[in-house]
Structures are given as structure tokens and as C-alpha cells.
Write a protein that holds these residues in place. Sequence first.
Motif, PDB file in Angstrom:
ATOM      1  N   ASP A   1      -3.837  10.387   3.614  1.00  0.00           N
ATOM      2  CA  ASP A   1      -5.213  10.338   3.102  1.00  0.00           C
ATOM      3  C   ASP A   1      -5.454  11.371   2.010  1.00  0.00           C
ATOM      4  O   ASP A   1      -6.395  11.247   1.219  1.00  0.00           O
ATOM      5  CB  ASP A   1      -6.228  10.570   4.245  1.00  0.00           C
ATOM      6  N   SER A   2      -4.606  12.411   1.959  1.00  0.00           N
ATOM      7  CA  SER A   2      -4.827  13.507   0.997  1.00  0.00           C
ATOM      8  C   SER A   2      -4.309  13.192  -0.410  1.00  0.00           C
ATOM      9  O   SER A   2      -4.582  13.933  -1.355  1.00  0.00           O
ATOM     10  CB  SER A   2      -4.158  14.788   1.500  1.00  0.00           C
TER      11      SER A   2
ATOM     12  N   ASP B   1       0.829  -1.205   0.000  1.00  0.00           N
ATOM     13  CA  ASP B   1       0.000   0.000   0.000  1.00  0.00           C
ATOM     14  C   ASP B   1       0.863   1.255   0.000  1.00  0.00           C
ATOM     15  O   ASP B   1       0.540   2.238  -0.658  1.00  0.00           O
ATOM     16  CB  ASP B   1      -0.925  -0.004   1.228  1.00  0.00           C
TER      17      ASP B   1
ATOM     18  N   ASP C   1      -5.127  11.124  -2.748  1.00  0.00           N
ATOM     19  CA  ASP C   1      -6.133  10.957  -3.806  1.00  0.00           C
ATOM     20  C   ASP C   1      -6.696  12.287  -4.315  1.00  0.00           C
ATOM     21  O   ASP C   1      -7.309  12.340  -5.381  1.00  0.00           O
ATOM     22  CB  ASP C   1      -7.284  10.068  -3.315  1.00  0.00           C
TER      23      ASP C   1
ATOM     24  N   TYR D   1       0.271   0.972  11.789  1.00  0.00           N
ATOM     25  CA  TYR D   1      -0.405   1.121  10.492  1.00  0.00           C
ATOM     26  C   TYR D   1      -0.921  -0.242  10.022  1.00  0.00           C
ATOM     27  O   TYR D   1      -0.164  -1.220   9.970  1.00  0.00           O
ATOM     28  CB  TYR D   1       0.578   1.705   9.484  1.00  0.00           C
TER      29      TYR D   1
ATOM     30  N   LYS E   1      -1.862  10.329   8.994  1.00  0.00           N
ATOM     31  CA  LYS E   1      -3.151  10.847   8.518  1.00  0.00           C
ATOM     32  C   LYS E   1      -2.979  11.660   7.236  1.00  0.00           C
ATOM     33  O   LYS E   1      -3.876  11.710   6.385  1.00  0.00           O
ATOM     34  CB  LYS E   1      -3.766  11.716   9.625  1.00  0.00           C
ATOM     35  N   ASN E   2      -1.802  12.309   7.063  1.00  0.00           N
ATOM     36  CA  ASN E   2      -1.546  13.125   5.864  1.00  0.00           C
ATOM     37  C   ASN E   2      -1.674  12.326   4.568  1.00  0.00           C
ATOM     38  O   ASN E   2      -1.993  12.871   3.513  1.00  0.00           O
ATOM     39  CB  ASN E   2      -0.151  13.755   5.912  1.00  0.00           C
TER      40      ASN E   2
END
Length: 351
Positions: free
Chosen positions: A324-325, A197, A327, A223, A321-322
Motif C-alpha cells: 500500500d505504501s 496489479d 504510491d 490476495y 499490507k506493505n
Amino acid sequence: MSKNILVAPLNWGLGHATRCVPIIQELLNNGFNPIIASDGVALALLKKEFPDLIALELPSYNIEYSKKGENFKWKLLKNSPKTIKGILSEHKIIEKWIKEYQLIGVISDNRLGLYTNKVPSVFITHQLKVMSGNTTWLSSKMHSIIINKYQECWVPDAEGTPNLSGKLGHLENTNLKIKYLGVLSRLNYKKLKKQYDVMVLLSGPEPQRTMLEEKLLFEFKEYPKKVVFVKGKVEAEQKMEQIGNVTVYNYMQATQLEKTINQSEMVLSRSGYTTVMDLAKLKKKAFFIPTPGQFEQEYLAIQLAEDGLVPTATQEEFTIKNLDSIDEYKGLPEINTEVNWSELFSLFKGK
């Protein structure tokens, strides 16, 4: 007649060495005999990639990073006497090696002292403009004086748009003898089944490389997805360990690296220019964490983010979390450029 050409990248992370790999390969394809020269991890990497070639050691520039990004310029200034000593030493060495190894040309990737008037010499850089904050005008002027000591300057980027280096590699007015090589990478795109991933790809000078390694290993501890983590530490033997869902390697050679990037959904890395070129060639979604205080990497990361291509965060502020941006961004542009290597290398044939 000798066909020996010296190829000498700067030892500053791995980028200068890795982008010389396709040039060395093309020299071989065109009937030349490349001789590699560098120091530290850059030399170690090229010796692993080309074990049959003559490998020579050049004096180190002793480039050191500070632990705090804001002290980066001060640290470089403090180390400048050692760096200047290394540059002057290599300038003497090249005059000796031309005779000793019957060199017919020199290709220097950002090594400042390898110019000579005895054979054609080339300087490779993507930084025609050298970012240094409020002293950018001065560092750029000094760099252009050095570049002008070489017969040609090769810039690994497209000449027009789209391009990857932005204003770093494109000047409005210049008297430099520039040739654009297009996107230069030792890696090739392959459509492979996804295995990971996230791929973490580290490189760069210490202590910042280790500082980011420690931070990211901690961040990825819990993770849930599959991660492959390449530290960018070129050592005598490859090592691999499993930490939860994270597969950790000390380094990878080109073939394995190419395969693993192609098998990864996204790549988290520094915004070093060679990495940017590699990921563009492999059509890979990315997230960039620039080296603190390195103006060039900060410029590239911010520019690519503002263009809606690749998200970025500072080393201090980054969290998992960063990711996730990613896409929300388009990804790096595909730049197709063909190099006429025979024509490029005609400089060394006296034509």
C-alpha cells in the motif's frame, strides 16, 4: 582475422547474465562473433536467448547462501577454497581458449579469473565499492586489485547524477580505467494495457530464492487482485499454473518478460542491481525485498527508500499490507544515456 569475443557472466542469480544480453546483441550488430561462457542457470539463460551461438561451460564458483542472513559472510568464507579453485581453473582455461577459439577479446561480468595479457580483457561491475559490513575497505581493496588485471572496467550506470548504483559504482579517487555504459537492460518500455496489479519477479542464489518464493506464495494466497509470479527458475521447459488469482511461471524469456512487466502496475522483487536497471528503463513502480545478508542489495534498497523512490522491507517483516505504501514513493529515475558501441568495442580492434 577472427572476430571471436568471449562474453562470460558470473552465475550468481540471473542478473549478471541478463545484463550481458544487450552487450552480446551489440557485438553481433558491430560484426563480432560472441562466444558465451558461464555455468548453471546463467549459462542456461544465455543459451535460450542465443541458441545459435557457441556456448562453453566454465567451472562453478560454488557460491552458496546461508539460510540466515547474518551468516552470509561466514558462508562465503567457508566456501572460499572452492571459489578460489574455480577462479584459478577458469584462468587456466582462458589461456587455452584464446588459442583454441582464436579469441580477440574477453568480456567478464564479475568472473574474477578471466584476465589475460594475450588479448584485451574487460571487467564489468557496478561494485567498485564492495559492501561487506565492517570489512568493506578490505573487500573493496581486493576487488580493485582484481579489476586492475583487466585492460578496462565497464560500469553499467550513468557517470554523473542521477544514477542508480550510488557509492557502489562511483569512487572519489581511483586509478581504475573506468568507462560508464549508462543503464544497461535487455528490456524496453512499451505503453501496454494493464493486465496485472502486481508482478512478482524472483531470482538469486538458493536457498534464499526458494525461501522468498514460499513466503510470497503464502502471502498472496488470499490476495483479491491479479498477480503474475515469475519464480526465476530456468528449466528445460516453461511451466505455468494458476493458484487462485496468481498466475505462476517458472521463468520467462526476454520478450515475454518485457511484455509482462509493461503490463503490470507494480513489481515486487529483490533489489538486485540488474533488476533495478530493468525497472528504471521500464518506468515501473516497485517494492524491494533485499536478499538477507547481501550488503549490496540492502544498501541499494535502503538508499532508494531514503531518496523517496522505492519502498522496501526485510524478507522477515514483509507482508502484503506493505504494498500500500508504493504510491507514496516517486519511482525510479529515468536515466537517458547513449553508448557509442563502436567506440567502446574499438578496444578489440587494436586502436
